[in-house]
Write a protein that holds these residues in place. Structure first.
Motif, PDB file in Angstrom:
ATOM      1  N   CYS A   1      42.630   9.553  74.733  1.00 52.47           N
ATOM      2  CA  CYS A   1      42.997   9.537  76.124  1.00 52.47           C
ATOM      3  C   CYS A   1      43.643   8.313  76.653  1.00 52.47           C
ATOM      4  CB  CYS A   1      41.550   9.777  76.657  1.00 52.47           C
ATOM      5  SG  CYS A   1      40.625  11.215  76.261  1.00 52.47           S
TER       6      CYS A   1
ATOM      7  N   GLU B   1      35.316   9.995  74.640  1.00 49.22           N
ATOM      8  CA  GLU B   1      34.323  11.065  74.693  1.00 49.22           C
ATOM      9  C   GLU B   1      34.208  11.779  73.692  1.00 49.22           C
ATOM     10  OE1 GLU B   1      32.630  10.958  77.566  1.00 49.22           O
ATOM     11  OE2 GLU B   1      31.531  12.769  77.210  1.00 49.22           O
ATOM     12  N   THR B   2      35.434  12.155  72.944  1.00 43.61           N
ATOM     13  CA  THR B   2      35.457  12.834  71.759  1.00 43.61           C
ATOM     14  C   THR B   2      34.561  12.391  70.629  1.00 43.61           C
ATOM     15  OG1 THR B   2      37.621  13.500  72.497  1.00 43.61           O
ATOM     16  CG2 THR B   2      36.793  14.107  70.212  1.00 43.61           C
TER      17      THR B   2
ATOM     18  N   CYS C   1      39.190   8.176  80.741  1.00 41.38           N
ATOM     19  CA  CYS C   1      37.942   8.914  79.600  1.00 41.38           C
ATOM     20  C   CYS C   1      36.590   8.712  80.437  1.00 41.38           C
ATOM     21  CB  CYS C   1      38.126   8.756  78.176  1.00 41.38           C
ATOM     22  SG  CYS C   1      37.530   9.602  77.164  1.00 41.38           S
ATOM     23  N   ASP C   2      36.179   9.981  80.375  1.00 33.77           N
ATOM     24  CA  ASP C   2      34.783  10.120  81.306  1.00 33.77           C
ATOM     25  C   ASP C   2      34.083   8.869  81.762  1.00 33.77           C
ATOM     26  OD1 ASP C   2      35.721  12.590  80.608  1.00 33.77           O
ATOM     27  OD2 ASP C   2      33.763  13.346  80.086  1.00 33.77           O
TER      28      ASP C   2
ATOM     29  N   THR D   1      44.053  11.887  79.423  1.00 33.56           N
ATOM     30  CA  THR D   1      42.666  12.408  79.532  1.00 33.56           C
ATOM     31  C   THR D   1      42.724  13.997  79.763  1.00 33.56           C
ATOM     32  OG1 THR D   1      42.744  12.572  81.932  1.00 33.56           O
ATOM     33  CG2 THR D   1      41.856  10.325  80.768  1.00 33.56           C
ATOM     34  N   CYS D   2      41.604  14.537  79.576  1.00 32.56           N
ATOM     35  CA  CYS D   2      41.575  15.853  79.746  1.00 32.56           C
ATOM     36  C   CYS D   2      42.109  16.280  81.001  1.00 32.56           C
ATOM     37  CB  CYS D   2      39.961  16.298  79.686  1.00 32.56           C
ATOM     38  SG  CYS D   2      38.907  16.033  77.934  1.00 32.56           S
TER      39      CYS D   2
ATOM     40  N   ALA E   1      36.767  13.339  83.959  1.00 32.73           N
ATOM     41  CA  ALA E   1      37.743  12.225  83.792  1.00 32.73           C
ATOM     42  C   ALA E   1      38.503  12.318  84.985  1.00 32.73           C
ATOM     43  CB  ALA E   1      38.567  12.440  82.456  1.00 32.73           C
TER      44      ALA E   1
HETATM   45 FE1  FES Z   1      38.790  11.650  77.221  1.00 35.51          FE
HETATM   46 FE2  FES Z   1      38.158  14.382  78.041  1.00 35.51          FE
HETATM   47  S1  FES Z   1      38.106  13.509  75.919  1.00 35.51           S
HETATM   48  S2  FES Z   1      38.835  12.703  79.142  1.00 35.51           S
END
Ligand code: FES
Length: 574
Positions: A57, A89-90, A125-126, A197-198, A204
């Motif tokens: 991200c 996040e991943t 990222c989150d 990001t997602c 995010a």
């Molecule tokens: Fe980074 Fe969703 S994994 S924003």
């Protein structure tokens, strides 16, 4: 507006005086290859960059930092890049939430311990956004946030794919035998097509938008796709702007007012934002000394409808949201609900920042007169099962579950749940309520995103795709369904969720904001007396500190010793 003089700069104490210590600082800058022209009488700008090689991200933030530096140099500042924990996040386990406060501490102390006058915060990222912002608020230097921006739409056989949301969707179809291994492999290769990001309205995108709505990012910045050339240009502008913010002494406490937080919560509701945002906004507000609680979210959710037609509550993706006009257009569409006088990092107000914004694609960004969903993104429920509250995202749930009474199937922890859920003989109907314990701040630990419990395998074959699930954990902002989350106090510390047994009846009424466990007080007291608290998850290191100091979900999950606005002394320079 009065402007600072060079000798007022914080960095002057390191670099501008004529003593032995400053000799050391300057000679060591020369060792790096800088000269007096680089720093003399210039604001030193710390670029806190959460780039890492394992955070897809933020893959572009290494280069984007150079765009920021170009802007800082153009405006007469001295940029210094400082890496901070990336919190992918991943990849980060057991949960990035466990490390949000660590990033907040790192950000605050990086800013405090170095000769810096202002900060550029690079993340998206989150948990990186709240972590960076919480730290910057506590330090109090002028700061501007650069959102990493969403990745491009995913694609599979001409279908747009959304991060997370379509993983859950197609994984469920795979478990139900409706798609092949080959399909699944193709989806894996097509769902994440660029850095960023997602690109659904997950945590995010929600937190990037909220931070812009608070006034801490440039207007429109949070909607720009990471791969769009507007993004590096925005970074350059932010680099130029932070230098002026230092001269103007435009610190976060001049931006973060009660009205600014109300604007941010209203934008969260209109965006159909992630449930996670509640925890983060409460934590950020407490750092700023602004009293924001879950009740405020609930009040505003009844006032502000969902306007952004973006998955998982809606149809489109963040790339479409950008083409439709982005956050400025959304805020323009709800401007009568916002306090337009709030100050922002531009030195101008929210009202001035959104002037001229237009909605280009009405089906992506709706208006107050024609909302996607009549109420806001999240509702807060209370009752004997969650005395301090819990959260549901009604727009993302099957409507029949918004008022429901059913029998519980209780799982003691995640592993227990995963074993049971796959059983072909599990005694379960679509009206049952799945209950997961020990997924909270201390119990998870770190409130993992387990709150969208899988639909039991036995029901999948019958076509069931949603049912009520209750936990003290969180769920990904990309998730959906009738999931009741953040139950407080959590089961690990003896909250009522700990005492739920399979067969108990639970009643939910979202309209009345109630959640009730139909077990008598006497029986609950008996179960409580027989209950034993599980041992702490960690006995050493960061985990032990986390377990001891982490707050509950309704309080924002900050460490008790980080909350509040008490002054922390700047370091002595000797
Ligand atoms: Fe980074 Fe969703 S994994 S924003």
């Amino acid at each position: 507006m009065s402007r600072k003089k060079p000798e007022d700069l914080r960095s002057h104490r390191w670099l501008g005086v004529a003593d032995m210590r400053s000799f050391g600082h300057r000679s060591r800058l020369r060792q790096i290859g800088y000269d007096a022209d680089d720093w003399q009488d210039k604001p030193v700008i710390g670029i806190i960059n959460t780039w890492s090689e394992i955070n897809p991200c933020h893959a572009h933030l290494r280069v984007r930092a150079e765009n920021v530096k170009r802007g800082v140099l153009q405006a007469g500042g001295f940029p210094i890049e400082l890496p901070a924990m990336s919190l992918s996040e991943t990849f980060v386990k057991p949960s990035t939430m466990m490390y949000r406060n660590m990033l907040a501490m790192e950000t605050e102390e990086l800013l405090r311990s170095h000769p810096l006058d202002g900060a550029v915060l690079m993340g998206g990222c989150d948990k990186t956004t709240p972590g960076l912002v919480m730290g910057a608020i506590s330090m109090g230097l002028p700061a501007i946030y650069i959102p990493a921006g969403p990745m491009l739409r995913g694609n599979w056989k001409g279908n747009f794919l959304g991060s997370g949301s379509d993983v859950w969707k197609y994984w469920t179809e795979k478990r139900a035998g409706n798609i092949t291994d080959e399909d699944w492999n193709e989806i894996e290769g097509g769902i994440a097509r660029s850095f960023g990001t997602c690109m659904v309205m997950g945590t995010a995108a929600t937190m990037m938008a909220i931070t812009e709505a608070l006034g801490l990012a440039l207007p429109g910045a949070s909607s720009i796709p990471a791969a769009d050339s507007n993004h590096p240009r925005m970074c350059g502008t932010a680099g130029r702007r932070i230098v002026d913010m230092v001269w103007e002494d435009l610190t976060p406490n001049k931006i973060l007012t009660t009205a600014a937080f109300d604007n941010a919560i209203k934008v969260h509701m209109a965006m159909g934002g992630s449930t996670n945002a509640i925890i983060h906004v409460v934590a950020m507000a407490r750092r700023a000394g602004i009293p924001v609680d879950m009740e405020r979210f609930d009040q505003l959710s009844r006032e502000i409808p969902v306007l952004a037609n973006v998955r998982p509550s809606g149809k489109y993706l963040m790339e479409d949201f950008f083409y439709a006009g982005g956050l400025r257009a959304l805020m323009m569409g709800m401007k009568e609900k916002l306090d337009l006088s709030c100050m922002t990092v531009t030195g101008e107000t929210i009202g001035q920042n959104i002037e001229g914004a237009e909605i280009n694609i009405p089906d992506v960004i709706h208006t107050l007169a024609d909302p996607i969903y009549a109420e806001g993104a999240t509702a807060v429920l209370k009752g004997n099962l969650a005395p301090n509250g819990c959260v549901i995202k009604p727009a993302a749930a099957d409507k029949r579950f918004l008022k429901h009474r059913g029998k519980a199937i209780a799982f003691e922890d995640y592993n227990h749940m995963m074993r049971e859920i796959e059983r072909d003989d599990l005694d379960v109907t679509p009206d049952h309520i799945l209950v997961l314990k020990n997924a909270g701040p201390k119990g998870g630990p770190g409130m993992p995103e387990w709150g969208m419990l899988p639909i039991p395998k036995r029901l999948l074959g019958q076509g069931v795709r949603d049912m009520i699930r209750i936990s003290d954990g969180r769920m990904s902002g990309t998730s959906y369904g009738a999931c009741i989350l953040h139950v407080a106090p959590e089961s690990f510390i003896g909250g009522p969720l700990a005492f739920v047994q399979t067969g108990d009846e639970i009643e939910i009424d979202v309209d009345k904001r109630s959640i009730h466990l139909h077990v008598s007080d006497a029986e609950l007291a008996r179960r409580k007396a027989a209950w034993k608290q599980p041992p702490p998850r960690y006995t050493r290191g960061y985990g032990a500190m986390f377990s001891e100091h982490i707050g509950q979900a309704d309080q924002g999950c900050d460490f008790d010793f980080l909350e509040g606005t008490a002054a922390t002394a700047d370091p002595e320079i000797h």
